[in-house]
Design a protein around this motif. Structure first.
Motif, PDB file in Angstrom:
ATOM      1  N   LEU A   1     -29.205  23.259 -36.586  1.00  0.00           N
ATOM      2  CA  LEU A   1     -27.875  23.768 -36.253  1.00  0.00           C
ATOM      3  C   LEU A   1     -26.760  22.944 -36.881  1.00  0.00           C
ATOM      4  O   LEU A   1     -25.631  23.429 -37.017  1.00  0.00           O
ATOM      5  CB  LEU A   1     -27.687  23.837 -34.730  1.00  0.00           C
ATOM      6  CG  LEU A   1     -28.493  24.910 -33.997  1.00  0.00           C
ATOM      7  CD1 LEU A   1     -28.035  25.013 -32.550  1.00  0.00           C
ATOM      8  CD2 LEU A   1     -28.380  26.268 -34.679  1.00  0.00           C
ATOM      9  N   ASN A   2     -27.052  21.723 -37.279  1.00  0.00           N
ATOM     10  CA  ASN A   2     -26.035  20.928 -37.966  1.00  0.00           C
ATOM     11  C   ASN A   2     -25.598  21.578 -39.284  1.00  0.00           C
ATOM     12  O   ASN A   2     -24.501  21.299 -39.780  1.00  0.00           O
ATOM     13  CB  ASN A   2     -26.555  19.514 -38.248  1.00  0.00           C
ATOM     14  CG  ASN A   2     -26.709  18.692 -36.985  1.00  0.00           C
ATOM     15  OD1 ASN A   2     -25.991  18.895 -36.009  1.00  0.00           O
ATOM     16  ND2 ASN A   2     -27.660  17.770 -36.985  1.00  0.00           N
ATOM     17  N   ASP A   3     -26.456  22.433 -39.816  1.00  0.00           N
ATOM     18  CA  ASP A   3     -26.126  23.131 -41.062  1.00  0.00           C
ATOM     19  C   ASP A   3     -25.170  24.304 -40.824  1.00  0.00           C
ATOM     20  O   ASP A   3     -24.662  24.888 -41.789  1.00  0.00           O
ATOM     21  CB  ASP A   3     -27.396  23.663 -41.731  1.00  0.00           C
ATOM     22  CG  ASP A   3     -28.335  22.547 -42.163  1.00  0.00           C
ATOM     23  OD1 ASP A   3     -27.850  21.424 -42.415  1.00  0.00           O
ATOM     24  OD2 ASP A   3     -29.556  22.803 -42.232  1.00  0.00           O
ATOM     25  N   PHE A   4     -24.953  24.642 -39.546  1.00  0.00           N
ATOM     26  CA  PHE A   4     -24.142  25.812 -39.190  1.00  0.00           C
ATOM     27  C   PHE A   4     -23.145  25.396 -38.091  1.00  0.00           C
ATOM     28  O   PHE A   4     -23.334  25.726 -36.915  1.00  0.00           O
ATOM     29  CB  PHE A   4     -25.041  26.952 -38.705  1.00  0.00           C
ATOM     30  CG  PHE A   4     -26.165  27.293 -39.650  1.00  0.00           C
ATOM     31  CD1 PHE A   4     -25.937  28.125 -40.731  1.00  0.00           C
ATOM     32  CD2 PHE A   4     -27.437  26.761 -39.463  1.00  0.00           C
ATOM     33  CE1 PHE A   4     -26.970  28.436 -41.617  1.00  0.00           C
ATOM     34  CE2 PHE A   4     -28.470  27.066 -40.343  1.00  0.00           C
ATOM     35  CZ  PHE A   4     -28.235  27.906 -41.424  1.00  0.00           C
ATOM     36  N   PRO A   5     -22.090  24.669 -38.448  1.00  0.00           N
ATOM     37  CA  PRO A   5     -21.235  24.048 -37.432  1.00  0.00           C
ATOM     38  C   PRO A   5     -20.535  25.036 -36.500  1.00  0.00           C
ATOM     39  O   PRO A   5     -20.377  24.751 -35.302  1.00  0.00           O
ATOM     40  CB  PRO A   5     -20.218  23.257 -38.253  1.00  0.00           C
ATOM     41  CG  PRO A   5     -20.274  23.854 -39.629  1.00  0.00           C
ATOM     42  CD  PRO A   5     -21.674  24.323 -39.816  1.00  0.00           C
ATOM     43  N   HIS A   6     -20.120  26.186 -37.010  1.00  0.00           N
ATOM     44  CA  HIS A   6     -19.448  27.164 -36.138  1.00  0.00           C
ATOM     45  C   HIS A   6     -20.458  27.783 -35.167  1.00  0.00           C
ATOM     46  O   HIS A   6     -20.159  28.000 -33.990  1.00  0.00           O
ATOM     47  CB  HIS A   6     -18.775  28.244 -36.982  1.00  0.00           C
ATOM     48  CG  HIS A   6     -17.877  27.704 -38.041  1.00  0.00           C
ATOM     49  ND1 HIS A   6     -16.792  26.897 -37.763  1.00  0.00           N
ATOM     50  CD2 HIS A   6     -17.913  27.828 -39.399  1.00  0.00           C
ATOM     51  CE1 HIS A   6     -16.193  26.569 -38.889  1.00  0.00           C
ATOM     52  NE2 HIS A   6     -16.855  27.108 -39.893  1.00  0.00           N
TER      53      HIS A   6
END
Length: 228
Positions: free
Chosen positions: A179-184
């Protein structure tokens, strides 16, 4: 009163989340899919596709006989319209939410489900299939991440679209995602996870299936229609 035919899967969680959020009285009737209970004739009368969830509304708005529904997206839309909650009534707002609900039903759920299957349940590891669905999962996460870049929730306000998606994101690690790759997306995910009603819904899962364990080979054959 809503009768909910349920098991502890992402599609099942969608409905308990709505019912908890909307404060609708309901009774859970567990359908243990690993034991083949989804093929019982009584359940098939409600859910002919032998999949959970399904509901029976004992008090429909028209005052008539009980109404039964299967398919989680149809159930969410029905409950939202019945209660007047979590689905806008204006033309533009309603269709904004519904298009994302259908996006989940037609894309996010099925593709992530295939990810789960080939990564965790298939009788043989097929690198092409695993890579295909992990990459597609990443693409779909990216679509959702972009959608959430300028809004708090998928449809603007919190809605059935968010409820339909969140349970499919919960097992993100099993899907090969960070999820760090997708901050929103991560911000949205954390906000929904913190909602008391969502936590109550997942507490229900712990009551129904307190000690989940990996499927046996026989259970896999039953669930995935594998040749014996």
């Amino acid at each position: 009163m809503i009768d909910l035919y349920y098991w502890t899967t992402p599609n099942g969680h969608k409905i308990t989340i709505f019912l908890e959020e909307a404060n609708v009285p309901y009774t859970i009737y567990p359908i243990n899919i690993s034991k083949g209970e989804q093929f019982q004739p009584e359940f098939l009368k409600i859910a002919p596709n032998n999949r959970i969830p399904a509901i029976v509304d004992r008090a429909p708005a028209d005052g008539g006989e009980p109404i039964s529904l299967f398919e989680s997206g149809a159930i969410l839309q029905y409950l939202a319209e019945k209660t007047g909650q979590f689905l806008p009534t204006d033309l533009r707002g309603k269709n904004e939410v519904l298009q994302w609900l259908y996006w989940q039903m037609g894309g996010l759920g099925p593709m992530l489900g295939q990810n789960h299957h080939f990564s965790g349940y298939a009788p043989e590891k097929i690198p092409y299939a695993i890579n295909r669905y992990v990459k597609e999962t990443s693409r779909l996460y990216g679509v959702l991440n972009q959608r959430l870049a300028d809004r708090e929730y998928v449809g603007g306000d919190y809605s059935i679209a968010d409820m339909s998606m969140y349970p499919w994101i919960v097992p993100y690690e099993k899907q090969g995602q960070n999820l760090n790759d997708f901050p929103h997306l991560q911000r949205w995910f954390d906000a929904i996870a913190a909602r008391p009603a969502v936590q109550r819904a997942y507490d229900q899962a712990k009551v129904v299936n307190p000690a989940p364990k990996p499927f046996s080979e026989e259970e896999k054959k039953l669930l995935f229609n594998l040749e014996k």
